[in-house]
Design an enzyme around this catalytic site. Sequence first.
Site, PDB file in Angstrom:
ATOM      1  N   GLU A 172     -49.263  49.173   5.099  1.00 57.93           N
ATOM      2  CA  GLU A 172     -50.339  50.134   5.244  1.00 57.93           C
ATOM      3  C   GLU A 172     -51.552  49.523   5.918  1.00 57.93           C
ATOM      4  O   GLU A 172     -51.733  48.309   5.953  1.00 57.93           O
ATOM      5  CB  GLU A 172     -50.767  50.720   3.896  1.00 57.93           C
ATOM      6  CG  GLU A 172     -51.600  49.815   3.015  1.00 57.93           C
ATOM      7  CD  GLU A 172     -50.802  48.879   2.151  1.00 57.93           C
ATOM      8  OE1 GLU A 172     -51.135  47.675   2.153  1.00 57.93           O
ATOM      9  OE2 GLU A 172     -49.859  49.313   1.485  1.00 57.93           O
ATOM     10  N   ASP A 207     -42.596  39.949  -2.060  1.00 63.51           N
ATOM     11  CA  ASP A 207     -42.859  40.931  -1.008  1.00 63.51           C
ATOM     12  C   ASP A 207     -44.096  40.561  -0.193  1.00 63.51           C
ATOM     13  O   ASP A 207     -44.149  40.798   1.017  1.00 63.51           O
ATOM     14  CB  ASP A 207     -43.040  42.322  -1.617  1.00 63.51           C
ATOM     15  CG  ASP A 207     -41.710  42.985  -1.958  1.00 63.51           C
ATOM     16  OD1 ASP A 207     -40.659  42.446  -1.553  1.00 63.51           O
ATOM     17  OD2 ASP A 207     -41.726  44.034  -2.628  1.00 63.51           O
TER      18      ASP A 207
END
Length: 267
Positions: free
Chosen positions: A125, A52
């Site tokens: 984020e 990821d």
Amino acid sequence: MDMERNRLYFFYKRDDKLIERVKPLIELAERGPFVVVDDYREANIIVSIGDDGAFLQAVRQTGFLPDRLYVGVSVLPARGFYCDFHIDDIDHMVEAAKNWKLEVRRYPIIEVTIDGAASFFCLNECSIRSQIIKTMAIDVFIDDLHFETFRGDGIIVSTPTGSTGYNKSVHGAVVDPLLPCFQVSELASLNSNRYRTLGSPFILSGSRTLTLKMSEETSHFPIIGLDNEALSIQHIERIDIRLSDRVVKTVRLKDNSFWDKVKRVFL
């Protein structure tokens, strides 16, 4: 998946071990209906190979291109949230493509503007913390409303897909990526008779703008986390965060939804 998209760019770390694992995948692509290119700007499908973290790097380093498809291929034993495929299961990839078991998912991203000038995008984020061991003081505005004055270690602003990462580790909610929104979570806030914050994460509509105004003492030493990269800028006065008009288009298996992944990873 649109078969007119046939120009592939492979994004991966060029170490000897990974090069050998990637080679069969490239050879398979070249034997099929695909053209492998060396410049991501010439591709319409960008394939990230790693985990990821590598996927986040691939999206960032290729500029969050809204007209490209991003594909995550894992080299780890388990697939992640952005990697629907595994490098050792090429046959599964081919079978899924041939039998239309793939679909395109559009993931929301946030846009972070610093002092009205430099803008950055985040798929997971944005975090704001101090570089030194010192409490941060930040005035938090929702649109034009002064909502609170935060004092503590920092603030995390996450997308729905990013809600399973850093945000979840500080007890933020896991949010369905079909919802156009973003979440604000606190890092070790100070709450007492003197200082008061909401004390819990909150979720904002995609039409809202979150503005963080740094106190003079805080503005000298912030470190801004953009997904898995850090940005150090001295003397930041204001950060504006909103849901971007852009989306990141990813290719995923139809039988591997976001909530399938949440169950597999956490339950």
